[in-house]
Design a protein around this motif. Structure first.
Motif, mmCIF file in Angstrom:
data_model
loop_
_atom_site.group_PDB
_atom_site.id
_atom_site.type_symbol
_atom_site.label_atom_id
_atom_site.label_comp_id
_atom_site.label_asym_id
_atom_site.label_seq_id
_atom_site.Cartn_x
_atom_site.Cartn_y
_atom_site.Cartn_z
ATOM 1 N N LEU A 89 -44.059 6.099 -53.328
ATOM 2 C CA LEU A 89 -44.220 7.124 -54.364
ATOM 3 C C LEU A 89 -43.423 6.706 -55.596
ATOM 4 O O LEU A 89 -42.263 6.303 -55.482
ATOM 5 N N VAL A 90 -44.060 6.793 -56.753
ATOM 6 C CA VAL A 90 -43.386 6.496 -58.013
ATOM 7 C C VAL A 90 -43.480 7.745 -58.871
ATOM 8 O O VAL A 90 -44.568 8.151 -59.269
ATOM 9 N N LEU A 91 -42.365 8.393 -59.154
ATOM 10 C CA LEU A 91 -42.394 9.681 -59.838
ATOM 11 C C LEU A 91 -41.485 9.654 -61.051
ATOM 12 O O LEU A 91 -40.317 9.280 -60.966
ATOM 13 N N ASP A 92 -42.059 10.051 -62.200
ATOM 14 C CA ASP A 92 -41.283 10.117 -63.434
ATOM 15 C C ASP A 92 -40.884 11.572 -63.655
ATOM 16 O O ASP A 92 -41.756 12.426 -63.821
ATOM 17 N N GLU A 93 -39.611 11.848 -63.662
ATOM 18 C CA GLU A 93 -39.113 13.206 -63.886
ATOM 19 C C GLU A 93 -39.827 14.232 -63.008
ATOM 20 O O GLU A 93 -40.393 15.199 -63.526
ATOM 21 N N PRO A 94 -39.794 14.098 -61.689
ATOM 22 C CA PRO A 94 -40.620 14.984 -60.867
ATOM 23 C C PRO A 94 -40.206 16.450 -60.921
ATOM 24 O O PRO A 94 -41.047 17.323 -60.734
ATOM 25 N N VAL A 95 -38.936 16.747 -61.212
ATOM 26 C CA VAL A 95 -38.527 18.151 -61.159
ATOM 27 C C VAL A 95 -38.584 18.820 -62.523
ATOM 28 O O VAL A 95 -38.401 20.033 -62.628
ATOM 29 N N ASP B 275 -40.030 25.271 -61.022
ATOM 30 C CA ASP B 275 -39.158 26.415 -60.757
ATOM 31 C C ASP B 275 -38.205 26.058 -59.600
ATOM 32 O O ASP B 275 -38.408 25.058 -58.912
ATOM 33 N N PRO B 276 -37.154 26.867 -59.394
ATOM 34 C CA PRO B 276 -36.159 26.529 -58.358
ATOM 35 C C PRO B 276 -36.796 26.268 -56.998
ATOM 36 O O PRO B 276 -36.406 25.339 -56.292
ATOM 37 N N GLU B 277 -37.810 27.060 -56.684
ATOM 38 C CA GLU B 277 -38.498 26.880 -55.415
ATOM 39 C C GLU B 277 -39.138 25.492 -55.334
ATOM 40 O O GLU B 277 -39.019 24.779 -54.338
ATOM 41 N N GLY B 278 -39.785 25.112 -56.458
ATOM 42 C CA GLY B 278 -40.445 23.811 -56.527
ATOM 43 C C GLY B 278 -39.438 22.671 -56.411
ATOM 44 O O GLY B 278 -39.692 21.661 -55.754
ATOM 45 N N ILE B 279 -38.283 22.851 -57.047
ATOM 46 C CA ILE B 279 -37.259 21.799 -57.018
ATOM 47 C C ILE B 279 -36.769 21.587 -55.588
ATOM 48 O O ILE B 279 -36.666 20.458 -55.111
ATOM 49 N N ARG B 280 -36.536 22.709 -54.898
ATOM 50 C CA ARG B 280 -36.060 22.584 -53.523
ATOM 51 C C ARG B 280 -37.138 21.919 -52.655
ATOM 52 O O ARG B 280 -36.851 21.054 -51.828
ATOM 53 N N TRP B 281 -38.386 22.312 -52.921
ATOM 54 C CA TRP B 281 -39.490 21.739 -52.153
ATOM 55 C C TRP B 281 -39.556 20.226 -52.349
ATOM 56 O O TRP B 281 -39.640 19.456 -51.390
ATOM 57 N N ILE B 282 -39.468 19.783 -53.635
ATOM 58 C CA ILE B 282 -39.503 18.347 -53.937
ATOM 59 C C ILE B 282 -38.391 17.622 -53.192
ATOM 60 O O ILE B 282 -38.588 16.569 -52.587
ATOM 61 N N ARG B 283 -37.191 18.216 -53.220
ATOM 62 C CA ARG B 283 -36.033 17.561 -52.624
ATOM 63 C C ARG B 283 -36.276 17.311 -51.127
ATOM 64 O O ARG B 283 -36.175 16.173 -50.652
ATOM 65 N N ASN C 35 -40.942 5.617 -45.772
ATOM 66 C CA ASN C 35 -41.643 5.351 -47.030
ATOM 67 C C ASN C 35 -40.665 4.991 -48.143
ATOM 68 O O ASN C 35 -39.468 5.255 -48.047
ATOM 69 N N THR C 36 -41.222 4.421 -49.202
ATOM 70 C CA THR C 36 -40.418 4.055 -50.365
ATOM 71 C C THR C 36 -40.612 5.119 -51.441
ATOM 72 O O THR C 36 -41.751 5.481 -51.742
ATOM 73 N N VAL C 37 -39.540 5.603 -52.028
ATOM 74 C CA VAL C 37 -39.655 6.572 -53.120
ATOM 75 C C VAL C 37 -38.817 6.083 -54.296
ATOM 76 O O VAL C 37 -37.635 5.787 -54.135
ATOM 77 N N LEU C 38 -39.464 5.966 -55.464
ATOM 78 C CA LEU C 38 -38.744 5.612 -56.692
ATOM 79 C C LEU C 38 -38.934 6.757 -57.666
ATOM 80 O O LEU C 38 -40.051 7.135 -57.978
ATOM 81 N N LEU C 39 -37.820 7.349 -58.122
ATOM 82 C CA LEU C 39 -37.992 8.459 -59.060
ATOM 83 C C LEU C 39 -37.013 8.334 -60.203
ATOM 84 O O LEU C 39 -35.885 7.876 -60.025
ATOM 85 N N SER C 40 -37.487 8.729 -61.398
ATOM 86 C CA SER C 40 -36.595 8.724 -62.547
ATOM 87 C C SER C 40 -36.232 10.164 -62.851
ATOM 88 O O SER C 40 -37.030 11.067 -62.600
ATOM 89 N N SER C 41 -35.031 10.359 -63.349
ATOM 90 C CA SER C 41 -34.639 11.722 -63.690
ATOM 91 C C SER C 41 -33.435 11.727 -64.606
ATOM 92 O O SER C 41 -32.706 10.745 -64.721
ATOM 93 N N HIS C 42 -33.248 12.890 -65.271
ATOM 94 C CA HIS C 42 -32.039 13.103 -66.061
ATOM 95 C C HIS C 42 -31.100 14.042 -65.345
ATOM 96 O O HIS C 42 -29.966 14.207 -65.742
#
Lengths: 237, 252, 249
Positions: A149-155, A159-167, A178-185
């Motif tokens: 998975l390659v995700l740019d700024e996924p969160v 919303d808070p619920e979505g953020i927890r779900w992503i985590r 699996n391999t996960v690459l994500l960018s974030s601030h």
């Protein structure tokens, strides 16, 4: 496994990336950090075959993206925004992607369910909020059930619920190999999700290692980040 | 699991077809073109009813709206090509189907497959309308001429659509693509026709004109339908190859 | 006033506007020259039926510049054609900066009006010498009332493009309709052969302000009034639409 090898990118006369190298390993979540304009998106775009590198390579399991057999089932990518035409419905968007990868239509309903978009699937993408657009991008990335998975700024925008779900979702993906690459601030968010950290600044890698290695003597990831990316890094290191 | 080339091609076709079918603006554009063309055919018919007779009159009035109708197909080409660049869809497209040359060729082929029946129906309806309105004055219509004109018109509109799509791919934004195409078709081409009548025959739209205008009606130094088709086709293929070359090379 | 200046700077920061200005300034002269070359023999032989049009035809057909200007001024606010933007539209920021939508629209229309008048004046200063260059002593007189009529025609056309684009939110329809209709194969011209009512369509009426065509029935002044009425109607519709519409939809 994602391998970035001395990647250089020039755009007009400007050097965006000056020879960066790092790896994202299977079974781990790799966080890709850096200030705005440091070259995160350019790296991801080159990795996904959207932009061409001036020199160097970005490989997925040892192959460039365009040589993958059926990319959607190997790499799921969600860059900024929904990546969908405003006039299409969310479902129609996922349906053409499924067709392109030869996936059954039932899979579309599955990812709509996973990302919580089932109720909005019949609406035009143009009417989606930022967070819903993000979810649609995630749904497209998950469609082929890829190992990478390659995700740019996924969160961003979730919303808070979505953020927890992503985590929790990304953690379980990584734990099953699996391999996960994500960018974030978002440092606080990232510190709770990632195993490895790569920090980029003005087109160069300034830190690369496990979360503990990169934090080092600093109290938090955020402190370490500022120490590494502000103008006079010598003072703190 | 290795995906065979044929299956891959088939999947790209299916995806591109679904993209076209789920874009409401494409449907709307085709319906608008159909209706406006009928209105124009009616206008031409009532303007042309005085005096003229025979197959020639019916074909002339039925096809007189072509100059306006081509706008609808220019818009079709622009819309279908530029839709990729709305909302960042191009990123999704290229991460799902990273074989750019194959993708673009398949995309244009799908566009052609959709355009051919649409152009046939729309151009045919215009001819049919003028036929019904003028059949009292027409003394025995030659069905062969009508069919060859209609085929030519369909071909011309399809090539115009593909050419517009190729130019839109190069320009990526719909406004500059529209400006370039419309200024060429409606300003530059008619102007050069007045100044350089010899050369202007070889321009894509003038060459295409001979695809649907029966040879006997055209001026003396005209091209045959076959020459027109060949020229028009080469122009389109030239622009398509340029677009594919650029598309493969550049940053999305 | 501040909103007006903001709109001017917004317009001039769009690369497309510079293109539009370039086309607007030079296309009429080029068209006038090419048309004059094509007509020259007839004119010298004294058999041309189109002598009074010479030069003016450039101003009639060369309005693309202001059409693009009017369309871009609005469509840029709604544009989503960028591989980077996630569907963000500038209109949302614009309407939070200038809170009154009416002021926003008027300021924008004001900017479009000023730029299109300037464009037309530049175009005229290019067309007149260009026509003299080709036709020399045969050049028809360029009279002030007609030139002012041309400026009005350009400004009204720009505002029509502006109004239509506010309603459609998308540049493709107004560009297709207006460019096609201002060209050599105008639909209004065709319709005018079917019904005299078509002579009251905005472009036909507007052309009467500075060209006297054989079939026209309006005096320059009534032509101006008719075209202005069209602009008024479309503009009112645009105001109603923009006041009622949800910005994001």
């Amino acid at each position: 496994m994602i391998t970035i090898n001395s990647l250089v990118k020039h755009r007009r006369k400007q050097e965006i990336l000056s020879g960066i190298s790092f790896k994202a390993r299977p079974g781990r979540v790799t966080g890709f950090l850096g200030p705005n304009g440091a070259g995160k998106s350019s790296t991801l775009r080159i990795l996904l075959g959207l932009d061409r590198a001036t020199s160097g390579s970005a490989l997925i399991n040892g192959k460039p993206f365009a040589e993958l057999d059926n990319p959607l089932t190997r790499v799921g990518a969600a860059l900024d925004g929904a990546g969908a035409h405003r006039m299409r419905t969310g479902r129609a968007h996922l349906c053409w992607i499924a067709r392109a990868a030869g996936l059954p239509r039932a899979r579309v309903e599955e990812v709509l369910e996973i990302t919580g978009l089932t109720n909005a699937a019949g609406k035009r993408v143009g009417s989606y909020s930022l967070g819903m657009g993000k979810r649609l991008g995630m749904a497209a990335a998950l469609l082929g059930d890829p190992e990478i998975l390659v995700l740019d700024e996924p969160v961003n925008g979730l919303d808070p619920e979505g953020i927890r779900w992503i985590r929790t979702f990304l953690r379980t993906r990584a734990e099953s190999g699996n391999t996960v690459l994500l960018s974030s601030h978002l440092m606080g968010e990232l510190a709770e999700t990632v195993d490895d950290v790569v920090i980029i600044k003005q087109g160069q890698i300034v830190a690369d290692g496990t979360l503990a290695e990169v934090i080092g003597k600093h109290p938090t990831l955020e402190e370490a980040y500022f120490a590494l990316t502000t103008e006079y890094p010598g003072e703190n290191v | 699991m290795k995906v065979s080339f044929n299956r891959r091609l088939l999947r790209i076709f299916a995806a591109e077809l679904e993209k076209l079918a789920t874009l409401p603006t494409i449907r709307f554009n085709l319906m608008a073109a159909f209706m406006l063309n009928l209105v124009l055919a009616a206008a031409f018919t009532s303007a042309g009813l005085q005096g003229a007779a025979g197959t020639q009159a019916i074909l002339n009035t039925g096809l007189a709206s072509m100059e306006y109708l081509q706008t609808g197909f220019i818009v079709l080409g622009v819309l279908s090509a530029c839709s990729e660049y709305t909302g960042g869809q191009i990123r999704t497209t290229l991460t799902v189907m990273p074989w750019r040359g194959l993708l673009l060729s398949a995309k244009l082929l799908v566009l052609a497959l959709v355009t051919v029946p649409a152009a046939f129906i729309i151009a045919g309806s215009g001819i049919l309308y003028s036929f019904f309105m003028m059949k009292e004055t027409a003394a025995g219509i030659e069905i062969g001429t009508v069919i060859s004109s209609l085929t030519g018109a369909t071909g011309y509109l399809t090539l115009t659509t593909l050419l517009s799509a190729a130019i839109s791919i190069v320009l990526r934004r719909s406004t500059p693509a529209m400006v370039v195409l419309l200024s060429y078709y409606f300003i530059v081409s008619p102007l050069t026709m007045g100044i350089l009548p010899g050369i202007s025959h070889y321009f894509p739209d003038r060459a295409g004109y001979y695809m649907y205008t029966p040879f006997t009606f055209a001026e003396a130094d005209a091209l045959t339908a076959l020459q027109g088709t060949g020229l028009s086709l080469s122009w389109t293929l030239m622009f398509i190859s340029a677009a594919i070359g650029l598309y493969r090379r550049r940053d999305a | 006033m501040r909103a007006f200046l903001a709109e001017l700077s917004k317009l001039f920061s769009l690369p497309g506007i510079w293109l539009a200005c370039g086309i607007g300034a030079f296309a009429p002269a080029v068209i006038a020259v090419l048309d004059s070359i094509a007509q020259k023999e007839d004119i010298i032989a004294g058999v041309s039926t189109r002598l009074p049009e010479a030069g003016y035809i450039g101003l009639a057909v060369g309005v693309q510049g202001v059409i693009i200007l009017g369309v871009l001024a609005v469509s840029s606010e709604y544009s989503t054609e960028s591989s980077e933007s996630g569907g963000g539209q500038q209109i949302a920021s614009s309407l939070t900066v200038v809170s009154s939508r009416l002021h926003f629209l008027l300021a924008k229309a004001g900017a479009v009006t000023v730029i299109s008048m300037l464009q037309c004046i530049i175009a005229i200063t290019a067309v007149v010498p260009a026509t003299y260059l080709i036709l020399g002593e045969y050049t028809p007189l360029f009279e002030w009332p007609k030139l002012i009529g041309a400026v009005c025609y350009w400004t009204f056309t720009a505002l029509l493009a502006f109004g239509i684009t506010v309603i459609t939110k998308n540049g493709i329809v107004p560009l297709a309709v207006l460019i096609m209709n201002s060209s050599f194969v105008s639909i209004s011209f065709l319709l005018s052969k079917v019904t005299k009512l078509a002579l009251y369509l905005p472009d036909r009426a507007g052309i009467d302000m500075f060209m006297s065509l054989s079939e026209s029935i309006l005096s320059p002044f009534t032509g101006a009034l008719v075209m202005f009425a069209w602009v008024g109607v479309l503009f009112s519709a645009a105001i109603v639409v923009i006041l009622k519409r949800d910005v994001a939809s």
